[in-house]
Design an enzyme around this catalytic site. Structure first.
Site, PDB file in Angstrom:
ATOM      1  N   LYS A  68       1.078  -1.243   0.320  1.00 22.35           N
ATOM      2  CA  LYS A  68       0.133  -0.308   0.336  1.00 22.35           C
ATOM      3  C   LYS A  68       1.361   1.353   0.264  1.00 22.35           C
ATOM      4  O   LYS A  68       0.272   2.154  -0.320  1.00 22.35           O
ATOM      5  CB  LYS A  68      -0.538   0.167   0.924  1.00 22.35           C
ATOM      6  CG  LYS A  68      -2.227  -0.683   1.160  1.00 22.35           C
ATOM      7  CD  LYS A  68      -3.058  -0.808   3.014  1.00 22.35           C
ATOM      8  CE  LYS A  68      -2.254  -0.754   3.805  1.00 22.35           C
ATOM      9  NZ  LYS A  68      -1.567  -2.591   4.471  1.00 22.35           N
ATOM     10  N   ARG A 156      -9.452   1.079   8.804  1.00 20.23           N
ATOM     11  CA  ARG A 156      -9.147  -0.432   9.357  1.00 20.23           C
ATOM     12  C   ARG A 156      -9.673  -0.695   9.422  1.00 20.23           C
ATOM     13  O   ARG A 156      -9.833  -2.184   9.718  1.00 20.23           O
ATOM     14  CB  ARG A 156      -7.904  -0.264  10.095  1.00 20.23           C
ATOM     15  CG  ARG A 156      -6.531  -0.793   9.205  1.00 20.23           C
ATOM     16  CD  ARG A 156      -5.629  -0.759  10.473  1.00 20.23           C
ATOM     17  NE  ARG A 156      -4.249  -1.147  10.163  1.00 20.23           N
ATOM     18  CZ  ARG A 156      -3.960  -1.317   9.663  1.00 20.23           C
ATOM     19  NH1 ARG A 156      -3.293   0.294   8.957  1.00 20.23           N
ATOM     20  NH2 ARG A 156      -2.082  -1.794   9.458  1.00 20.23           N
ATOM     21  N   ARG A 190      11.364  -6.254   5.093  1.00 20.92           N
ATOM     22  CA  ARG A 190      11.297  -5.340   5.016  1.00 20.92           C
ATOM     23  C   ARG A 190      12.092  -4.892   5.822  1.00 20.92           C
ATOM     24  O   ARG A 190      12.929  -5.127   7.184  1.00 20.92           O
ATOM     25  CB  ARG A 190       9.723  -4.704   5.863  1.00 20.92           C
ATOM     26  CG  ARG A 190       9.365  -3.782   5.083  1.00 20.92           C
ATOM     27  CD  ARG A 190       8.172  -3.213   5.134  1.00 20.92           C
ATOM     28  NE  ARG A 190       7.217  -3.969   6.196  1.00 20.92           N
ATOM     29  CZ  ARG A 190       5.804  -3.473   6.279  1.00 20.92           C
ATOM     30  NH1 ARG A 190       5.038  -2.570   5.195  1.00 20.92           N
ATOM     31  NH2 ARG A 190       4.982  -4.031   7.285  1.00 20.92           N
ATOM     32  N   ARG A 234      11.234  -2.967  11.470  1.00 22.60           N
ATOM     33  CA  ARG A 234      10.313  -2.730  12.505  1.00 22.60           C
ATOM     34  C   ARG A 234      10.155  -3.768  13.772  1.00 22.60           C
ATOM     35  O   ARG A 234       9.434  -4.754  13.183  1.00 22.60           O
ATOM     36  CB  ARG A 234       9.307  -2.514  11.437  1.00 22.60           C
ATOM     37  CG  ARG A 234       8.604  -0.956  10.683  1.00 22.60           C
ATOM     38  CD  ARG A 234       7.593  -1.346  10.049  1.00 22.60           C
ATOM     39  NE  ARG A 234       6.410  -1.346  10.160  1.00 22.60           N
ATOM     40  CZ  ARG A 234       4.706  -1.591   9.925  1.00 22.60           C
ATOM     41  NH1 ARG A 234       5.545  -1.327   8.426  1.00 22.60           N
ATOM     42  NH2 ARG A 234       3.431  -1.985  10.618  1.00 22.60           N
ATOM     43  N   ARG A 245      -0.787  -9.586  12.861  1.00 22.05           N
ATOM     44  CA  ARG A 245      -2.115  -8.496  12.050  1.00 22.05           C
ATOM     45  C   ARG A 245      -2.756  -9.144  10.877  1.00 22.05           C
ATOM     46  O   ARG A 245      -3.735  -8.692   9.930  1.00 22.05           O
ATOM     47  CB  ARG A 245      -0.628  -7.482  11.382  1.00 22.05           C
ATOM     48  CG  ARG A 245      -0.218  -7.020  12.585  1.00 22.05           C
ATOM     49  CD  ARG A 245       1.470  -6.236  12.073  1.00 22.05           C
ATOM     50  NE  ARG A 245       1.697  -5.812  10.687  1.00 22.05           N
ATOM     51  CZ  ARG A 245       2.497  -5.606  10.139  1.00 22.05           C
ATOM     52  NH1 ARG A 245       3.918  -6.131  10.495  1.00 22.05           N
ATOM     53  NH2 ARG A 245       3.251  -5.147   8.985  1.00 22.05           N
TER      54      ARG A 245
HETATM   55  N1  LIG Z   1      -6.540   3.093  10.860  1.00 24.37           N
HETATM   56  C1  LIG Z   1      -5.908   2.251  12.452  1.00 24.37           C
HETATM   57  N2  LIG Z   1      -6.540   1.711  12.886  1.00 24.37           N
HETATM   58  C2  LIG Z   1      -6.136   1.320  14.155  1.00 24.37           C
HETATM   59  N3  LIG Z   1      -4.663   1.429  14.000  1.00 24.37           N
HETATM   60  C3  LIG Z   1      -3.620   1.696  13.312  1.00 24.37           C
HETATM   61  C4  LIG Z   1      -4.146   2.368  11.473  1.00 24.37           C
HETATM   62  N4  LIG Z   1      -3.638   2.383  11.457  1.00 24.37           N
HETATM   63  C5  LIG Z   1      -2.018   2.186  11.493  1.00 24.37           C
HETATM   64  N5  LIG Z   1      -2.335   1.516  13.222  1.00 24.37           N
HETATM   65  C6  LIG Z   1      -1.546   1.509  14.351  1.00 24.37           C
HETATM   66  O1  LIG Z   1       0.055   1.131  13.476  1.00 24.37           O
HETATM   67  C7  LIG Z   1       0.087  -0.081  13.011  1.00 24.37           C
HETATM   68  C8  LIG Z   1       0.863   0.117  11.652  1.00 24.37           C
HETATM   69  O2  LIG Z   1       0.232   0.400  10.797  1.00 24.37           O
HETATM   70  P1  LIG Z   1       0.839  -0.037   9.060  1.00 24.37           P
HETATM   71  O3  LIG Z   1       2.238   0.805   9.187  1.00 24.37           O
HETATM   72  O4  LIG Z   1      -0.031   0.381   8.631  1.00 24.37           O
HETATM   73  O5  LIG Z   1       1.557  -1.544   9.146  1.00 24.37           O
HETATM   74  P2  LIG Z   1       0.556  -2.237   8.057  1.00 24.37           P
HETATM   75  O6  LIG Z   1       1.932  -2.981   7.410  1.00 24.37           O
HETATM   76  O7  LIG Z   1       0.257  -3.691   8.857  1.00 24.37           O
HETATM   77  O8  LIG Z   1      -0.753  -2.382   7.004  1.00 24.37           O
HETATM   78  C9  LIG Z   1      -0.783  -0.854  12.898  1.00 24.37           C
HETATM   79  O9  LIG Z   1      -0.261  -2.058  13.254  1.00 24.37           O
HETATM   80  C10 LIG Z   1      -1.940  -0.117  14.476  1.00 24.37           C
HETATM   81  O10 LIG Z   1      -1.282  -1.098  15.521  1.00 24.37           O
END
Ligand SMILES: Nc1ncnc2c1ncn2[C@@H]1O[C@H](COP(=O)(O)OP(=O)(O)O)[C@@H](O)[C@H]1O
Length: 299
Positions: A68, A156, A190, A234, A245
Protein backbone atom coordinates in the site's frame (compact mmCIF):
# COMPACT_ATOMS: atom_id res chain seq x y z
CA UNK A 1 -13.70 -1.53 -14.31
CA UNK A 2 -13.56 1.40 -16.70
CA UNK A 3 -17.09 2.36 -15.67
CA UNK A 4 -15.96 2.50 -12.06
CA UNK A 5 -13.09 4.80 -12.93
CA UNK A 6 -15.41 7.04 -14.96
CA UNK A 7 -17.69 7.19 -11.94
CA UNK A 8 -14.70 8.28 -9.86
CA UNK A 9 -13.62 10.87 -12.42
CA UNK A 10 -17.02 12.47 -12.80
CA UNK A 11 -17.53 12.68 -9.05
CA UNK A 12 -14.04 13.74 -8.05
CA UNK A 13 -14.39 17.27 -9.35
CA UNK A 14 -17.39 18.04 -7.22
CA UNK A 15 -17.25 15.85 -4.16
CA UNK A 16 -14.42 17.21 -2.07
CA UNK A 17 -15.06 18.99 1.17
CA UNK A 18 -12.39 21.36 2.39
CA UNK A 19 -9.61 19.59 4.25
CA UNK A 20 -10.10 21.79 7.32
CA UNK A 21 -13.75 20.76 7.47
CA UNK A 22 -12.72 17.11 7.26
CA UNK A 23 -10.05 17.49 9.93
CA UNK A 24 -12.42 19.39 12.25
CA UNK A 25 -15.06 16.71 11.79
CA UNK A 26 -12.51 14.00 12.50
CA UNK A 27 -11.49 15.74 15.74
CA UNK A 28 -15.13 15.88 16.73
CA UNK A 29 -15.37 12.18 15.90
CA UNK A 30 -12.27 11.50 18.01
CA UNK A 31 -13.86 13.33 20.95
CA UNK A 32 -17.07 11.39 20.53
CA UNK A 33 -15.12 8.11 20.39
CA UNK A 34 -13.57 9.06 23.75
CA UNK A 35 -16.96 9.02 25.39
CA UNK A 36 -17.85 5.91 23.36
CA UNK A 37 -20.93 7.47 21.82
CA UNK A 38 -22.89 4.93 19.81
CA UNK A 39 -23.58 7.06 16.77
CA UNK A 40 -21.41 9.62 15.08
CA UNK A 41 -23.23 12.97 14.91
CA UNK A 42 -24.13 13.80 11.35
CA UNK A 43 -22.01 16.60 9.99
CA UNK A 44 -24.43 19.19 8.62
CA UNK A 45 -21.79 20.53 6.24
CA UNK A 46 -20.86 17.19 4.74
CA UNK A 47 -22.72 17.89 1.54
CA UNK A 48 -21.07 21.25 0.98
CA UNK A 49 -19.07 21.24 -2.21
CA UNK A 50 -16.05 23.11 -3.40
CA UNK A 51 -16.65 23.44 -7.15
CA UNK A 52 -13.01 24.40 -7.75
CA UNK A 53 -11.61 21.32 -6.06
CA UNK A 54 -10.31 18.93 -8.69
CA UNK A 55 -8.34 16.50 -6.67
CA UNK A 56 -8.48 12.91 -5.55
CA UNK A 57 -9.69 11.51 -2.25
CA UNK A 58 -8.60 7.90 -2.47
CA UNK A 59 -8.16 5.07 0.01
CA UNK A 60 -5.71 2.18 -0.30
CA UNK A 61 -6.75 -1.08 1.33
CA UNK A 62 -4.81 -4.30 1.60
CA UNK A 63 -3.09 -6.68 3.98
CA UNK A 64 0.14 -5.83 5.80
CA UNK A 65 3.06 -6.06 3.39
CA UNK A 66 0.99 -5.89 0.21
CA UNK A 67 2.61 -2.63 -0.88
CA UNK A 68 0.00 0.00 0.00
CA UNK A 69 2.75 2.43 1.01
CA UNK A 70 4.79 1.87 -2.15
CA UNK A 71 1.96 2.37 -4.64
CA UNK A 72 0.09 5.05 -2.67
CA UNK A 73 3.31 7.04 -2.41
CA UNK A 74 4.08 6.71 -6.15
CA UNK A 75 0.55 7.79 -7.06
CA UNK A 76 0.68 10.69 -4.62
CA UNK A 77 3.82 11.99 -6.33
CA UNK A 78 2.24 11.55 -9.74
CA UNK A 79 -1.10 13.17 -8.85
CA UNK A 80 0.31 15.88 -6.56
CA UNK A 81 -1.72 14.90 -3.50
CA UNK A 82 -0.38 13.88 -0.08
CA UNK A 83 0.08 10.25 0.81
CA UNK A 84 -1.16 9.92 4.37
CA UNK A 85 -0.29 6.63 6.08
CA UNK A 86 -1.77 6.27 9.55
CA UNK A 87 0.91 3.68 10.43
CA UNK A 88 3.55 6.38 9.75
CA UNK A 89 1.60 8.88 11.88
CA UNK A 90 1.55 6.37 14.75
CA UNK A 91 5.27 5.59 14.40
CA UNK A 92 6.12 9.35 14.24
CA UNK A 93 4.10 9.95 17.39
CA UNK A 94 6.03 7.19 19.15
CA UNK A 95 9.41 8.36 17.85
CA UNK A 96 8.81 11.95 18.94
CA UNK A 97 7.23 10.79 22.24
CA UNK A 98 4.19 12.91 21.34
CA UNK A 99 1.33 13.29 23.85
CA UNK A 100 -0.67 10.36 22.48
CA UNK A 101 2.27 7.98 22.93
CA UNK A 102 1.89 8.50 26.67
CA UNK A 103 -1.84 8.13 26.69
CA UNK A 104 -3.17 5.00 28.25
CA UNK A 105 -5.14 3.38 25.46
CA UNK A 106 -6.99 0.31 26.57
CA UNK A 107 -8.12 -0.90 29.95
CA UNK A 108 -7.95 -4.66 30.28
CA UNK A 109 -9.18 -5.18 33.80
CA UNK A 110 -6.71 -3.02 35.69
CA UNK A 111 -3.96 -3.28 33.06
CA UNK A 112 -2.87 -0.16 31.23
CA UNK A 113 -1.80 -0.70 27.66
CA UNK A 114 0.35 1.96 26.04
CA UNK A 115 0.52 2.91 22.39
CA UNK A 116 3.96 1.35 21.77
CA UNK A 117 2.82 -1.91 23.28
CA UNK A 118 -0.30 -2.07 21.12
CA UNK A 119 1.64 -1.33 17.92
CA UNK A 120 4.46 -3.75 18.75
CA UNK A 121 1.91 -6.50 19.36
CA UNK A 122 0.35 -5.80 15.95
CA UNK A 123 -2.99 -4.77 17.49
CA UNK A 124 -5.16 -1.89 16.37
CA UNK A 125 -4.81 1.46 18.10
CA UNK A 126 -8.00 3.08 19.45
CA UNK A 127 -10.14 5.08 17.03
CA UNK A 128 -9.72 8.10 19.27
CA UNK A 129 -5.93 8.12 18.85
CA UNK A 130 -6.06 7.42 15.11
CA UNK A 131 -8.68 10.12 14.46
CA UNK A 132 -6.67 12.64 16.48
CA UNK A 133 -3.48 11.89 14.56
CA UNK A 134 -5.27 11.96 11.21
CA UNK A 135 -7.09 15.23 11.83
CA UNK A 136 -3.83 16.85 13.03
CA UNK A 137 -2.07 15.64 9.88
CA UNK A 138 -4.84 16.93 7.58
CA UNK A 139 -4.84 20.29 9.36
CA UNK A 140 -1.09 20.81 9.09
CA UNK A 141 -1.24 19.73 5.44
CA UNK A 142 -3.94 22.23 4.67
CA UNK A 143 -1.91 25.00 6.27
CA UNK A 144 0.79 24.13 3.71
CA UNK A 145 -1.72 24.29 0.86
CA UNK A 146 -2.34 20.58 0.41
CA UNK A 147 -5.55 19.41 -1.24
CA UNK A 148 -6.91 15.89 -1.61
CA UNK A 149 -5.24 12.78 -0.22
CA UNK A 150 -4.42 9.16 -0.67
CA UNK A 151 -5.10 7.42 2.62
CA UNK A 152 -3.12 4.31 3.46
CA UNK A 153 -4.01 2.25 6.55
CA UNK A 154 -7.24 4.16 7.23
CA UNK A 155 -10.05 3.16 7.46
CA UNK A 156 -9.16 -0.19 8.98
CA UNK A 157 -12.49 -1.03 10.59
CA UNK A 158 -16.08 -0.58 9.44
CA UNK A 159 -16.52 1.96 12.27
CA UNK A 160 -13.65 4.05 10.87
CA UNK A 161 -15.12 3.75 7.35
CA UNK A 162 -18.49 4.97 8.63
CA UNK A 163 -16.85 7.96 10.33
CA UNK A 164 -14.97 8.82 7.13
CA UNK A 165 -18.18 8.60 5.14
CA UNK A 166 -19.78 11.06 7.55
CA UNK A 167 -17.07 13.64 7.02
CA UNK A 168 -16.27 13.42 3.34
CA UNK A 169 -16.76 11.61 0.04
CA UNK A 170 -14.21 9.04 -0.99
CA UNK A 171 -13.85 8.80 -4.75
CA UNK A 172 -12.11 5.48 -5.10
CA UNK A 173 -10.87 2.63 -2.92
CA UNK A 174 -8.01 0.55 -4.32
CA UNK A 175 -7.75 -2.92 -2.82
CA UNK A 176 -4.30 -4.42 -3.39
CA UNK A 177 -3.99 -8.19 -3.20
CA UNK A 178 -1.21 -10.77 -2.95
CA UNK A 179 -1.17 -14.39 -1.76
CA UNK A 180 -0.65 -14.73 2.02
CA UNK A 181 2.73 -16.50 1.68
CA UNK A 182 4.08 -13.58 -0.30
CA UNK A 183 2.76 -11.11 2.29
CA UNK A 184 4.61 -12.83 5.12
CA UNK A 185 7.87 -13.01 3.15
CA UNK A 186 7.56 -9.36 2.15
CA UNK A 187 7.01 -8.20 5.74
CA UNK A 188 9.96 -10.26 6.97
CA UNK A 189 12.20 -8.81 4.25
CA UNK A 190 11.21 -5.19 4.91
CA UNK A 191 14.06 -2.86 6.00
CA UNK A 192 14.15 0.87 6.67
CA UNK A 193 17.19 3.12 6.55
CA UNK A 194 17.38 4.76 9.97
CA UNK A 195 19.06 7.78 8.43
CA UNK A 196 17.20 8.61 5.20
CA UNK A 197 13.94 6.82 6.13
CA UNK A 198 13.67 5.02 2.77
CA UNK A 199 12.09 1.56 2.60
CA UNK A 200 13.83 -1.46 1.09
CA UNK A 201 13.13 -5.16 0.87
CA UNK A 202 15.78 -7.85 1.02
CA UNK A 203 13.37 -10.73 0.25
CA UNK A 204 13.71 -12.53 -3.05
CA UNK A 205 10.24 -13.86 -3.74
CA UNK A 206 9.31 -16.66 -6.11
CA UNK A 207 6.02 -18.28 -5.21
CA UNK A 208 4.04 -20.70 -7.38
CA UNK A 209 0.52 -19.49 -8.12
CA UNK A 210 -2.35 -21.30 -6.41
CA UNK A 211 -5.58 -22.40 -8.11
CA UNK A 212 -4.38 -21.53 -11.58
CA UNK A 213 -3.01 -18.11 -10.59
CA UNK A 214 0.29 -17.15 -12.24
CA UNK A 215 3.64 -17.51 -10.43
CA UNK A 216 4.70 -14.42 -8.45
CA UNK A 217 8.31 -13.31 -8.52
CA UNK A 218 9.72 -10.17 -6.93
CA UNK A 219 13.35 -9.16 -7.00
CA UNK A 220 14.75 -7.66 -3.77
CA UNK A 221 14.71 -3.90 -3.50
CA UNK A 222 18.25 -3.58 -2.18
CA UNK A 223 19.51 -0.47 -0.39
CA UNK A 224 22.35 1.63 -1.80
CA UNK A 225 25.74 1.13 -0.14
CA UNK A 226 25.40 4.24 2.09
CA UNK A 227 22.26 2.78 3.74
CA UNK A 228 23.43 -0.82 4.22
CA UNK A 229 24.88 -0.35 7.71
CA UNK A 230 21.89 1.72 8.86
CA UNK A 231 19.07 -0.69 8.11
CA UNK A 232 16.50 -1.38 10.78
CA UNK A 233 13.50 -3.71 10.93
CA UNK A 234 10.11 -2.65 12.27
CA UNK A 235 9.45 -4.17 15.70
CA UNK A 236 6.12 -5.53 14.39
CA UNK A 237 7.69 -7.28 11.37
CA UNK A 238 8.46 -10.56 13.14
CA UNK A 239 6.77 -13.74 11.86
CA UNK A 240 4.48 -14.11 14.89
CA UNK A 241 3.37 -10.46 14.83
CA UNK A 242 2.89 -10.42 11.04
CA UNK A 243 0.59 -13.43 11.42
CA UNK A 244 -1.28 -11.63 14.19
CA UNK A 245 -1.64 -8.52 11.96
CA UNK A 246 -2.92 -10.68 9.12
CA UNK A 247 -5.48 -12.31 11.34
CA UNK A 248 -6.63 -8.87 12.58
CA UNK A 249 -6.86 -7.78 8.94
CA UNK A 250 -9.16 -10.68 8.03
CA UNK A 251 -11.27 -10.08 11.10
CA UNK A 252 -11.52 -6.27 11.26
CA UNK A 253 -10.37 -4.82 7.94
CA UNK A 254 -11.71 -7.21 5.34
CA UNK A 255 -15.29 -6.10 6.15
CA UNK A 256 -14.16 -2.61 5.05
CA UNK A 257 -13.68 -4.09 1.56
CA UNK A 258 -17.34 -5.19 1.61
CA UNK A 259 -18.37 -1.75 2.90
CA UNK A 260 -16.87 -0.04 -0.16
CA UNK A 261 -17.73 -2.85 -2.57
CA UNK A 262 -21.41 -2.34 -1.79
CA UNK A 263 -20.97 1.35 -2.66
CA UNK A 264 -19.40 0.47 -6.03
CA UNK A 265 -16.14 2.21 -5.06
CA UNK A 266 -13.82 -0.78 -4.72
CA UNK A 267 -11.20 -1.39 -7.37
CA UNK A 268 -9.68 -4.86 -6.87
CA UNK A 269 -6.08 -5.17 -8.01
CA UNK A 270 -4.14 -8.45 -7.91
CA UNK A 271 -0.48 -7.47 -7.99
CA UNK A 272 1.19 -9.43 -10.79
CA UNK A 273 4.71 -9.17 -9.25
CA UNK A 274 7.11 -6.48 -8.10
CA UNK A 275 7.10 -2.78 -8.98
CA UNK A 276 8.29 -3.18 -12.61
CA UNK A 277 5.31 -5.43 -13.47
CA UNK A 278 2.71 -3.94 -11.12
CA UNK A 279 3.16 -0.18 -11.53
CA UNK A 280 2.35 0.04 -15.28
CA UNK A 281 -0.64 -2.31 -14.82
CA UNK A 282 -1.95 -0.25 -11.90
CA UNK A 283 -1.70 2.93 -13.98
CA UNK A 284 -3.54 1.16 -16.78
CA UNK A 285 -6.49 0.08 -14.60
CA UNK A 286 -6.60 3.55 -13.07
CA UNK A 287 -6.64 4.97 -16.59
CA UNK A 288 -3.71 7.24 -15.75
CA UNK A 289 -1.08 8.27 -18.25
CA UNK A 290 2.20 8.82 -16.37
CA UNK A 291 3.76 10.89 -19.14
CA UNK A 292 0.73 13.15 -19.41
CA UNK A 293 0.85 13.89 -15.66
CA UNK A 294 4.59 14.47 -15.69
CA UNK A 295 4.29 16.88 -18.63
CA UNK A 296 1.42 18.81 -17.07
CA UNK A 297 3.32 19.04 -13.76
CA UNK A 298 6.35 20.41 -15.58
CA UNK A 299 4.32 22.96 -17.59
N1 LIG B 1 -6.48 3.01 11.04
C1 LIG B 1 -5.86 2.42 12.08
N2 LIG B 1 -6.57 1.97 13.15
C2 LIG B 1 -5.98 1.40 14.20
N3 LIG B 1 -4.64 1.19 14.28
C3 LIG B 1 -3.87 1.63 13.25
C4 LIG B 1 -4.45 2.27 12.11
N4 LIG B 1 -3.45 2.59 11.26
C5 LIG B 1 -2.31 2.18 11.83
N5 LIG B 1 -2.55 1.61 13.02
C6 LIG B 1 -1.54 1.06 13.96
O1 LIG B 1 -0.25 1.20 13.39
C7 LIG B 1 0.33 -0.09 13.10
C8 LIG B 1 1.14 -0.03 11.84
O2 LIG B 1 0.29 0.32 10.76
P1 LIG B 1 0.76 0.11 9.24
O3 LIG B 1 2.10 0.72 9.05
O4 LIG B 1 -0.35 0.60 8.38
O5 LIG B 1 0.93 -1.47 9.18
P2 LIG B 1 0.66 -2.62 8.14
O6 LIG B 1 1.99 -2.88 7.54
O7 LIG B 1 0.21 -3.73 9.08
O8 LIG B 1 -0.39 -2.25 7.12
C9 LIG B 1 -0.86 -1.04 13.08
O9 LIG B 1 -0.50 -2.38 13.36
C10 LIG B 1 -1.73 -0.45 14.18
O10 LIG B 1 -1.21 -0.75 15.47
Amino acid sequence: MAAMIRLFRSSSSSSSNSISLISRSLSTAAASETVKSQSYPHNPHSTSVDPKAKTVQWVFLGCPGVGKGTYASRLSTLLGVPHIATGDLVRDELKSSGPLSKQESIHKGSDKVWLAEIVNQGKLVSDEIILNLLSKRLESGEAKGEAGFILDGFPRTVRQAEILTEVTDIDLVVNLKLPERVLVEKCLGRRICSECGKNFNVASIDVAGENGAPRISMAPLNPPSQCVSKLITRADDTEAIVKERLSIYWDKSQPVEDFYRSQGKLLEFDLPGGIPESWPKLLEVLNLDEQEYKLSAAA
